[in-house]
Design a protein around this motif. Structure first.
Motif, PDB file in Angstrom:
ATOM      1  N   VAL A   1       0.869  -1.179   0.000  1.00 10.53           N
ATOM      2  CA  VAL A   1       0.000   0.000   0.000  1.00 10.53           C
ATOM      3  C   VAL A   1       0.903   1.224   0.000  1.00 10.53           C
ATOM      4  O   VAL A   1       1.709   1.407   0.927  1.00 10.53           O
ATOM      5  CB  VAL A   1      -0.930   0.035   1.228  1.00 10.53           C
ATOM      6  N   TYR A   2       0.789   2.023  -1.042  1.00 13.32           N
ATOM      7  CA  TYR A   2       1.585   3.245  -1.128  1.00 13.32           C
ATOM      8  C   TYR A   2       0.966   4.321  -0.243  1.00 13.32           C
ATOM      9  O   TYR A   2      -0.226   4.591  -0.318  1.00 13.32           O
ATOM     10  CB  TYR A   2       1.664   3.715  -2.579  1.00 13.32           C
ATOM     11  N   LYS A   3       1.793   4.951   0.586  1.00 17.82           N
ATOM     12  CA  LYS A   3       1.302   5.940   1.550  1.00 17.82           C
ATOM     13  C   LYS A   3       1.085   7.324   0.932  1.00 17.82           C
ATOM     14  O   LYS A   3       0.520   8.209   1.592  1.00 17.82           O
ATOM     15  CB  LYS A   3       2.297   6.070   2.715  1.00 17.82           C
ATOM     16  N   GLY A   4       1.569   7.536  -0.280  1.00 19.28           N
ATOM     17  CA  GLY A   4       1.433   8.846  -0.909  1.00 19.28           C
ATOM     18  C   GLY A   4       2.354   9.891  -0.317  1.00 19.28           C
ATOM     19  O   GLY A   4       2.078  11.092  -0.393  1.00 19.28           O
ATOM     20  N   THR A   5       3.486   9.449   0.239  1.00 16.88           N
ATOM     21  CA  THR A   5       4.357  10.360   0.992  1.00 16.88           C
ATOM     22  C   THR A   5       5.540  10.919   0.199  1.00 16.88           C
ATOM     23  O   THR A   5       6.300  11.723   0.740  1.00 16.88           O
ATOM     24  CB  THR A   5       4.894   9.640   2.237  1.00 16.88           C
ATOM     25  N   LEU A   6       5.709  10.492  -1.038  1.00 21.45           N
ATOM     26  CA  LEU A   6       6.773  11.085  -1.847  1.00 21.45           C
ATOM     27  C   LEU A   6       6.300  12.434  -2.356  1.00 21.45           C
ATOM     28  O   LEU A   6       5.221  12.536  -2.956  1.00 21.45           O
ATOM     29  CB  LEU A   6       7.134  10.164  -3.021  1.00 21.45           C
ATOM     30  N   PRO A   7       7.058  13.501  -2.136  1.00 21.81           N
ATOM     31  CA  PRO A   7       6.590  14.871  -2.406  1.00 21.81           C
ATOM     32  C   PRO A   7       6.080  15.105  -3.822  1.00 21.81           C
ATOM     33  O   PRO A   7       5.099  15.819  -4.019  1.00 21.81           O
ATOM     34  CB  PRO A   7       7.829  15.728  -2.126  1.00 21.81           C
ATOM     35  N   ASP A   8       6.726  14.505  -4.814  1.00 19.60           N
ATOM     36  CA  ASP A   8       6.339  14.756  -6.201  1.00 19.60           C
ATOM     37  C   ASP A   8       5.424  13.685  -6.765  1.00 19.60           C
ATOM     38  O   ASP A   8       5.151  13.661  -7.969  1.00 19.60           O
ATOM     39  CB  ASP A   8       7.594  14.887  -7.072  1.00 19.60           C
ATOM     40  N   ALA A   9       4.941  12.784  -5.907  1.00 18.44           N
ATOM     41  CA  ALA A   9       4.027  11.725  -6.346  1.00 18.44           C
ATOM     42  C   ALA A   9       2.986  11.448  -5.263  1.00 18.44           C
ATOM     43  O   ALA A   9       2.936  10.358  -4.696  1.00 18.44           O
ATOM     44  CB  ALA A   9       4.812  10.464  -6.678  1.00 18.44           C
TER      45      ALA A   9
ATOM     46  N   HIS B   1      -0.261  11.063  -5.461  1.00 19.23           N
ATOM     47  CA  HIS B   1      -1.420  10.244  -5.835  1.00 19.23           C
ATOM     48  C   HIS B   1      -1.049   8.844  -6.308  1.00 19.23           C
ATOM     49  O   HIS B   1      -1.861   7.924  -6.181  1.00 19.23           O
ATOM     50  CB  HIS B   1      -2.228  10.948  -6.922  1.00 19.23           C
ATOM     51  N   ALA B   2       0.130   8.675  -6.855  1.00 13.07           N
ATOM     52  CA  ALA B   2       0.537   7.366  -7.352  1.00 13.07           C
ATOM     53  C   ALA B   2       2.049   7.326  -7.491  1.00 13.07           C
ATOM     54  O   ALA B   2       2.696   8.336  -7.783  1.00 13.07           O
ATOM     55  CB  ALA B   2      -0.121   7.065  -8.699  1.00 13.07           C
ATOM     56  N   PHE B   3       2.612   6.128  -7.296  1.00 10.94           N
ATOM     57  CA  PHE B   3       4.039   5.908  -7.472  1.00 10.94           C
ATOM     58  C   PHE B   3       4.241   4.967  -8.648  1.00 10.94           C
ATOM     59  O   PHE B   3       3.662   3.881  -8.699  1.00 10.94           O
ATOM     60  CB  PHE B   3       4.646   5.293  -6.216  1.00 10.94           C
ATOM     61  N   ALA B   4       5.067   5.377  -9.622  1.00 19.45           N
ATOM     62  CA  ALA B   4       5.347   4.550 -10.789  1.00 19.45           C
ATOM     63  C   ALA B   4       6.693   3.854 -10.607  1.00 19.45           C
ATOM     64  O   ALA B   4       7.747   4.493 -10.702  1.00 19.45           O
ATOM     65  CB  ALA B   4       5.355   5.399 -12.050  1.00 19.45           C
ATOM     66  N   LEU B   5       6.649   2.573 -10.336  1.00 11.78           N
ATOM     67  CA  LEU B   5       7.889   1.799 -10.247  1.00 11.78           C
ATOM     68  C   LEU B   5       8.450   1.554 -11.642  1.00 11.78           C
ATOM     69  O   LEU B   5       9.649   1.678 -11.886  1.00 11.78           O
ATOM     70  CB  LEU B   5       7.633   0.469  -9.545  1.00 11.78           C
ATOM     71  N   ASP B   6       7.563   1.193 -12.559  1.00 14.01           N
ATOM     72  CA  ASP B   6       7.953   0.963 -13.948  1.00 14.01           C
ATOM     73  C   ASP B   6       6.722   1.162 -14.819  1.00 14.01           C
ATOM     74  O   ASP B   6       5.694   1.656 -14.341  1.00 14.01           O
ATOM     75  CB  ASP B   6       8.568  -0.435 -14.125  1.00 14.01           C
TER      76      ASP B   6
ATOM     77  N   ILE C   1       1.267   2.491  -8.819  1.00 14.46           N
ATOM     78  CA  ILE C   1       0.608   2.095  -7.577  1.00 14.46           C
ATOM     79  C   ILE C   1      -0.087   3.296  -6.958  1.00 14.46           C
ATOM     80  O   ILE C   1       0.562   4.233  -6.484  1.00 14.46           O
ATOM     81  CB  ILE C   1       1.638   1.495  -6.601  1.00 14.46           C
ATOM     82  N   GLU C   2      -1.407   3.278  -6.970  1.00 12.99           N
ATOM     83  CA  GLU C   2      -2.182   4.387  -6.417  1.00 12.99           C
ATOM     84  C   GLU C   2      -2.037   4.441  -4.905  1.00 12.99           C
ATOM     85  O   GLU C   2      -1.965   3.409  -4.227  1.00 12.99           O
ATOM     86  CB  GLU C   2      -3.658   4.243  -6.784  1.00 12.99           C
ATOM     87  N   SER C   3      -2.008   5.636  -4.369  1.00  6.41           N
ATOM     88  CA  SER C   3      -1.878   5.791  -2.920  1.00  6.41           C
ATOM     89  C   SER C   3      -3.133   5.273  -2.221  1.00  6.41           C
ATOM     90  O   SER C   3      -4.253   5.448  -2.701  1.00  6.41           O
ATOM     91  CB  SER C   3      -1.636   7.259  -2.560  1.00  6.41           C
ATOM     92  N   GLY C   4      -2.936   4.592  -1.102  1.00  5.74           N
ATOM     93  CA  GLY C   4      -4.028   4.095  -0.283  1.00  5.74           C
ATOM     94  C   GLY C   4      -4.683   2.830  -0.773  1.00  5.74           C
ATOM     95  O   GLY C   4      -5.600   2.305  -0.119  1.00  5.74           O
ATOM     96  N   ARG C   5      -4.256   2.283  -1.892  1.00  9.00           N
ATOM     97  CA  ARG C   5      -4.902   1.105  -2.474  1.00  9.00           C
ATOM     98  C   ARG C   5      -4.034  -0.131  -2.277  1.00  9.00           C
ATOM     99  O   ARG C   5      -2.816  -0.089  -2.484  1.00  9.00           O
ATOM    100  CB  ARG C   5      -5.139   1.325  -3.958  1.00  9.00           C
ATOM    101  N   VAL C   6      -4.643  -1.237  -1.890  1.00  9.06           N
ATOM    102  CA  VAL C   6      -3.913  -2.495  -1.772  1.00  9.06           C
ATOM    103  C   VAL C   6      -3.544  -2.974  -3.178  1.00  9.06           C
ATOM    104  O   VAL C   6      -4.417  -3.129  -4.038  1.00  9.06           O
ATOM    105  CB  VAL C   6      -4.754  -3.558  -1.041  1.00  9.06           C
ATOM    106  N   PHE C   7      -2.259  -3.198  -3.398  1.00 11.40           N
ATOM    107  CA  PHE C   7      -1.755  -3.519  -4.728  1.00 11.40           C
ATOM    108  C   PHE C   7      -0.975  -4.836  -4.657  1.00 11.40           C
ATOM    109  O   PHE C   7       0.142  -4.875  -4.141  1.00 11.40           O
ATOM    110  CB  PHE C   7      -0.850  -2.380  -5.206  1.00 11.40           C
ATOM    111  N   PRO C   8      -1.552  -5.948  -5.146  1.00 11.25           N
ATOM    112  CA  PRO C   8      -0.841  -7.232  -5.125  1.00 11.25           C
ATOM    113  C   PRO C   8       0.435  -7.178  -5.963  1.00 11.25           C
ATOM    114  O   PRO C   8       0.456  -6.586  -7.046  1.00 11.25           O
ATOM    115  CB  PRO C   8      -1.850  -8.207  -5.734  1.00 11.25           C
ATOM    116  N   VAL C   9       1.507  -7.798  -5.467  1.00 12.65           N
ATOM    117  CA  VAL C   9       2.789  -7.774  -6.164  1.00 12.65           C
ATOM    118  C   VAL C   9       3.457  -9.143  -6.094  1.00 12.65           C
ATOM    119  O   VAL C   9       3.167  -9.960  -5.217  1.00 12.65           O
ATOM    120  CB  VAL C   9       3.749  -6.721  -5.562  1.00 12.65           C
TER     121      VAL C   9
END
Length: 353
Positions: A269-277, A279-284, A289-297
């Motif tokens: 679950v991405y916390k949304g804590t990276l300053p420039d991201a 709402h979502a974190f793009a690993l690739d 990965i949307e913030s606050g959403r359970v994302f199976p990996v």
């Protein structure tokens, strides 16, 4: 193509980005909003001598120690210096004296522009194929970057082996380069313009994946890509029918990465804590990965987040105690493909590999 020809092309033939004959060594696309004010503070001469093909500014850079391979006149070094802050450091390596002269000339200028008490960058003259020759400590860098330079290297495997040696465990190589859809004929590498324009030295993309894994970087991840149109009829005719693209990859130095995307029932679950991201974190390019959403990996993606600098920005669900086979949607060459078994449920986010 020898080193002296590349040094001549980038040190004498090219006096600025306007002298390039193709679009291969140009960064396309809209500049992210958080980078615009940083680039606006860079010295004009440094900006004018930029020959990159992508953006090499991944997230979570504060306090990091970064190595830039083939730093040229230092545009990326100085931009990254602003992002790592005064507690971080950026080291540039290049083989072209004329480029390094420009880079070093503006160290004090950029320290003042960023409000630092002293410069947090340094530059080394050397060949990226021979990183062992430089006074750089093994396992001393959090991140290694490179911007359209690997294709110019005479021994690309040696570059990746050297980068792996210099990275800390959990560190990554994050870089943009030019790739071909097939192996480029050796005769084209003798054309100094094609080579200097980052075309005839480009790796066949599948060969790149092979040498990256052999260097110790399991599971390379592509972040983004764009086709190169060359936009020079004479040079297009010389390389036809080969197609080229610019791509950004991230290679993690993680001992536990597996050859395939294995399913251990894990999620993040991405916390949304990276300053420039926020709402979502793009690993690739297929893990946004949307913030606050359970994302199976899969297990590899789990490690890329849990055992790197990204860990504080995620919550982690599960462990490696139970194995469920290949991650759903990533069956690959499993002999069980096509058997009459219940259809697997593809988790949110789709294929992990």
């Amino acid at each position: 193509m020898k080193h002296d020809a590349v040094q001549t092309y980038y040190g004498e033939t090219l006096q600025g980005s306007a002298d390039l004959q193709t679009n291969a060594c140009c960064t396309a696309g809209e500049m992210p909003s958080h980078l615009k004010p940083i680039l606006a503070r860079l010295h004009d001469e440094v900006l004018a001598r930029y020959y990159g093909c992508g953006l090499i500014a991944p997230a979570a850079l504060k306090g990091m120690r970064i190595l830039d391979l083939g730093c040229g006149a230092g545009r990326d070094v100085y931009a990254l210096a602003a992002m790592v802050g005064e507690t971080g450091a950026v080291v540039g390596v290049d083989m072209t004296p004329a480029q390094l002269e420009v880079a070093r000339r503006h160290q004090a200028f950029h320290a003042e522009a960023f409000g630092f008490s002293k410069s947090n960058v340094e530059f080394h003259a050397g060949f990226i194929e021979r990183l062992d020759d430089l006074e750089l400590e093994p396992a001393s860098f959090d991140i290694i970057v490179s911007n359209c330079v690997l294709n110019l290297a005479t021994d690309k495997a040696a570059v990746l082996r050297g980068a792996h040696r210099l990275l800390k465990e959990g560190g990554e190589m994050y870089f943009s380069d030019v790739y071909a859809d097939r192996r480029v004929p050796a005769a084209l590498a003798e054309d100094e313009v094609l080579y200097g324009e980052c075309l005839s030295g480009a790796l066949y993309w599948n060969d790149f994946l092979t040498i990256a894994k052999a260097a110790g970087f399991g599971d390379p991840r592509r972040v983004e890509q764009r086709p190169l149109t060359i936009e020079n009829p004479e040079l297009e005719a010389k390389v036809a029918p080969i197609r080229f693209l610019s791509a950004t990859y991230r290679l993690f130095k993680l001992a536990g990465l597996e050859p395939a995307c294995e399913d251990y029932g894990q999620a993040v679950v991405y916390k949304g804590t990276l300053p420039d991201a926020p709402h979502a974190f793009a690993l690739d390019d297929h893990h946004v990965i949307e913030s606050g959403r359970v994302f199976p990996v899969c297990g590899n993606t789990w490690r890329m987040l849990a055992e790197t600098r990204f860990a504080p920005h995620f919550d982690f669900i599960g462990d490696f105690s139970t194995h469920y086979g290949i991650f759903a949607g990533c069956g690959g060459d499993s002999p069980f493909n096509g058997l009459e078994t219940p259809e697997p449920v593809t988790p949110a986010g789709g294929c992990c590999c």
